[in-house]
Design an enzyme around this catalytic site. Structure first.
Site, PDB file in Angstrom:
ATOM      1  N   GLY A 230      39.107  38.498  46.959  1.00  0.00           N
ATOM      2  CA  GLY A 230      38.149  37.731  46.095  1.00  0.00           C
ATOM      3  C   GLY A 230      37.002  38.462  46.529  1.00  0.00           C
ATOM      4  N   ASN A 231      35.751  37.601  46.401  1.00  0.00           N
ATOM      5  CA  ASN A 231      34.562  38.242  46.324  1.00  0.00           C
ATOM      6  C   ASN A 231      33.745  36.932  46.749  1.00  0.00           C
ATOM      7  OD1 ASN A 231      33.068  37.240  43.774  1.00  0.00           O
ATOM      8  ND2 ASN A 231      34.699  38.547  43.037  1.00  0.00           N
TER       9      ASN A 231
END
Ligand code: CTP
Length: 402
Positions: free
Chosen positions: A208-209
């Site tokens: 993810g980020n």
């Protein structure tokens, strides 16, 4: 712009209450109808007789009229108003509004309000700078309320000179601008992507980020407030990220592939799309069905490219449709953004540089440059809510008017 508008003016217990008279005078001069709702503390600073003389309406402050016991309906007021303005708003009232403490007529009216709400804080700097006041203001802003402050509308940063109530003529100007823009995107359909995407590795892990979705949500609110119908496709954002405007339809997705499908299906019937999501460019080639166990060896996860949502919408973009992209860059910012503008067929691109303090992921502020094929415009550091206004101003100018 204010001609015939119905304004509920909430007045609370601050020395700035005397300035409410100037607000009323200007609103009335511009053709608005004003109904004052005052807190018990507000009456210590200004008399209801002055206020009712200025508005030609009895002032409301108690749940029941003292004269004949008539019940004052906050629900009716909530339906009657085109806008509610709370000026001055004390720290106490702001705290009660943010937490639903409905112990007076002003707060119950606020909680029943169907129209947009504007809040002009007034207190000393220490009270204003206290984390609890700042948190309450942020909460109110996240509910779609407009905070009117002297200067650029900052919350939490650059506190000097803050706390003092904005001048009456500027408060009235904010309301006028709001009403003039309120219908500017009426009937337009806007697709907005927001937040990160999660690409599953196994049932408990993902790539993810750090994207919070705040910029995309602020854009969705701004477009909705100008009358647009918004399809907000958002990745996995925190549960505190909520939309409250009836014009916003939220579609929750997790992966880039899901976001791509949701966007591809919707874009053909849209006037415009703003692609604000931080989409993962790669996803694990295979997803393990069971949790991957630790072994002594190195672990290699092979990644495959995800669809590029922006590029594929750019390809199917028709005459009259617009497409806006974002670019978060760490180096050669402008030339990278120019290249993306062309490659993805954007009408303009909003550039954030990670070199700028206060810009990018997880913050409440942003500093942007808008890049078009013709040139660029730099903007100062602002709250994401204010940045959204600048972006939507730029977009409105491109959307064909009926
Ligand atoms: N974007 C998208 N789909 C992707 C990747 C990006 O829609 N799979 C959109 C973003 O929402 C943003 C724009 O494309 O509006 C630019 O994203 P960015 O990640 O900066 O661009 P990339 O094409 O991934 O370029 P690079 O990784 O080379 O910087």
């Amino acid at each position: 712009m204010l001609q015939g508008k119905k304004i509920v003016l909430g007045i609370t217990g601050s020395i700035a209450a005397y300035k409410s008279c100037l607000i009323i005078r200007q609103l009335i001069k511009k053709g608005a109808e004003v109904q004052v709702v005052i807190t018990p503390a507000g009456k210590e600073f200004i008399t209801p007789i002055t206020l009712s003389a200025l508005t030609s309406k009895p002032v409301i402050s108690e749940f029941f009229s003292q004269r004949d016991g008539t019940w004052h309906s906050h629900v009716d007021l909530g339906l009657w108003a085109d806008a509610m303005l709370i000026a001055p708003a004390t720290a106490s009232t702001i705290g009660k509004m943010a937490n639903g403490v409905a112990d007076n007529m002003l707060i119950t009216t606020y909680l029943s309000m169907k129209a947009p709400v504007f809040i002009a804080p007034a207190m000393d700097l220490d009270m204003y700078a206290h984390p609890s006041t700042q948190q309450n203001l942020k909460t109110l802003q996240s509910y779609g309320n407009h905070i009117i402050e002297p200067g650029t509308g900052f919350l939490a940063s650059k506190l000097e000179g803050k706390g003092r109530m904005e001048e009456p003529e500027n408060i009235v100007a904010v309301l006028e601008k709001f009403f003039s823009q309120q219908e500017s995107m009426k009937g337009k359909k806007i697709l907005i992507t927001a937040g990160p995407t999660y690409e599953k590795i196994d049932p408990v892990r993902f790539i993810g980020n750090y994207s919070s979705g705040k910029m995309g949500f602020a854009l969705a609110n701004e477009c909705a407030q100008r009358g647009a119908q918004v399809e907000l496709v958002c990745g996995p954002v925190s549960s505190s990220m909520q939309v409250h405007h009836p014009n916003i339809h939220r579609i929750d997705v997790e992966s880039a592939q899901e976001m791509y499908e949701a966007c591809k299906e919707r874009y053909p019937s849209m006037d415009s799309a703003i692609l604000c999501a931080a989409v993962a460019d790669y996803a694990p080639e295979t997803r393990a069905d069971q949790k991957i166990k630790r072994t002594g060896d190195d672990l290699v996860i092979r990644l495959k490219p995800n669809p590029d949502i922006a590029a594929s919408l750019g390809q199917i973009k028709k005459e009259g449709q617009t497409l806006v992209g974002f670019a978060l860059e760490t180096n050669d910012e402008e030339s990278n953004a120019q290249a993306k503008l062309k490659k993805k067929n954007f009408d303009f691109i909003v550039l954030n540089s990670l070199k700028d303090k206060g810009a990018g992921f997880q913050t409440d502020t942003n500093k942007i440059t808008i890049i078009t094929a013709e040139g660029k415009k730099d903007y100062p550091l602002k709250s994401k809510v204010e940045v959204a206004k600048d972006i939507v101003d730029e977009l409105s100018a491109l959307i064909p008017k009926p």
